[in-house]
Design an enzyme around this catalytic site. Structure first.
Site, PDB file in Angstrom:
ATOM      1  CE  LYS A 250      36.030  37.563  21.047  1.00  0.00           C
ATOM      2  NZ  LYS A 250      37.418  37.328  20.588  1.00  0.00           N
TER       3      LYS A 250
ATOM      4  N   GLY B 161      39.923  45.239  17.021  1.00  0.00           N
ATOM      5  CA  GLY B 161      38.977  46.039  17.785  1.00  0.00           C
ATOM      6  C   GLY B 161      39.299  45.959  19.263  1.00  0.00           C
TER       7      GLY B 161
ATOM      8  CB  CYS C 139      41.142  42.500  21.987  1.00  0.00           C
ATOM      9  SG  CYS C 139      41.815  43.787  23.044  1.00  0.00           S
ATOM     10  CG  ASP C 140      37.638  39.153  17.417  1.00  0.00           C
ATOM     11  OD1 ASP C 140      37.511  38.125  18.116  1.00  0.00           O
ATOM     12  OD2 ASP C 140      37.706  39.122  16.170  1.00  0.00           O
ATOM     13  CB  SER C 141      42.860  40.225  15.571  1.00  0.00           C
ATOM     14  OG  SER C 141      43.445  40.881  16.675  1.00  0.00           O
TER      15      SER C 141
END
Length: 206
Positions: free
Chosen positions: A57, A112, A75-77
């Site tokens: 991203k 992340g 960010c990514d969860s």
């Protein structure tokens, strides 16, 4: 001495929760959604997947000419339950099955983080982990929660700051990380790029 102008900050995410966390911390990011196909990104573990998605991203948005000179945050969860990576559920049936599997247990929310400095071309990334201890909602409570639509839009089919909060007994780690962004980790990543987080604070309102 003339103060340096505040750097532009761009959030490569459409998450209202992440935007809210940054604003509460005194930051004023612009939002530019990456459009990354999350289903096309794979990794061996949930933590590595969260990091790979965050990096994807951030890199897509950082490459856009209109953000040159800005700092870009991606960010990514992903919820790690028994080593399985759980992102957003595909539908209500999957969300229901998830909650029945999670109740009374603990999972690890992996988020992340990737920060690109588009002026220098440097980027840094890392993952923050928080253990989430789920309560034991009844089948009727799960059905009502799924019917609200909320779990269909969040990683792991739950959110700490929404309707599922009563069904979470506690967490071990950073509260913000579960919502979508770890501010302590962000501060460290910015410092690695030579930027203090206080340098990015928006002017206080009168």
């Amino acid at each position: 001495m003339t103060p340096q102008p505040r750097r532009r900050l761009v959030l490569a995410s459409q998450s209202p929760a992440r935007l809210g966390l940054l604003r509460q911390a005194g930051l004023a990011p612009e939002v530019l959604v990456s459009g990354v196909d999350e289903e096309a990104v794979t990794a061996p573990t949930p933590a590595e997947l969260a990091l790979a998605l965050a990096e994807a991203k951030a890199s897509v948005v950082a490459a856009k000419p209109e953000v040159h000179g800005a700092l870009v945050i991606g960010c990514d969860s992903v919820l790690d339950l028994d080593g399985q990576a759980l992102g957003k559920p595909a539908d209500a049936e999957e969300a229901t099955a998830r909650w029945k599997a999670m109740r009374g247990r603990a999972g690890t929310l992996q988020t992340g983080h990737c920060v690109w400095d588009t002026a220098s071309g440097r980027h840094v990334s890392a993952t923050a982990s928080t253990v989430v201890r789920f309560g034991e909602p009844t089948d009727d409570e799960i059905a009502a929660y799924v019917a609200s639509g909320e779990p269909l839009h969040v990683a792991g089919a739950f959110t700490l700051d929404g309707r599922s909060a009563p069904f979470i007994d506690g967490i071990d780690g950073d509260h913000g990380n579960v919502i979508g962004l770890s501010l302590p980790l962000l501060r460290r990543l910015l410092a690695d790029l030579g930027t203090g987080i206080t340098e990015l604070w928006a002017p206080a309102e009168d």
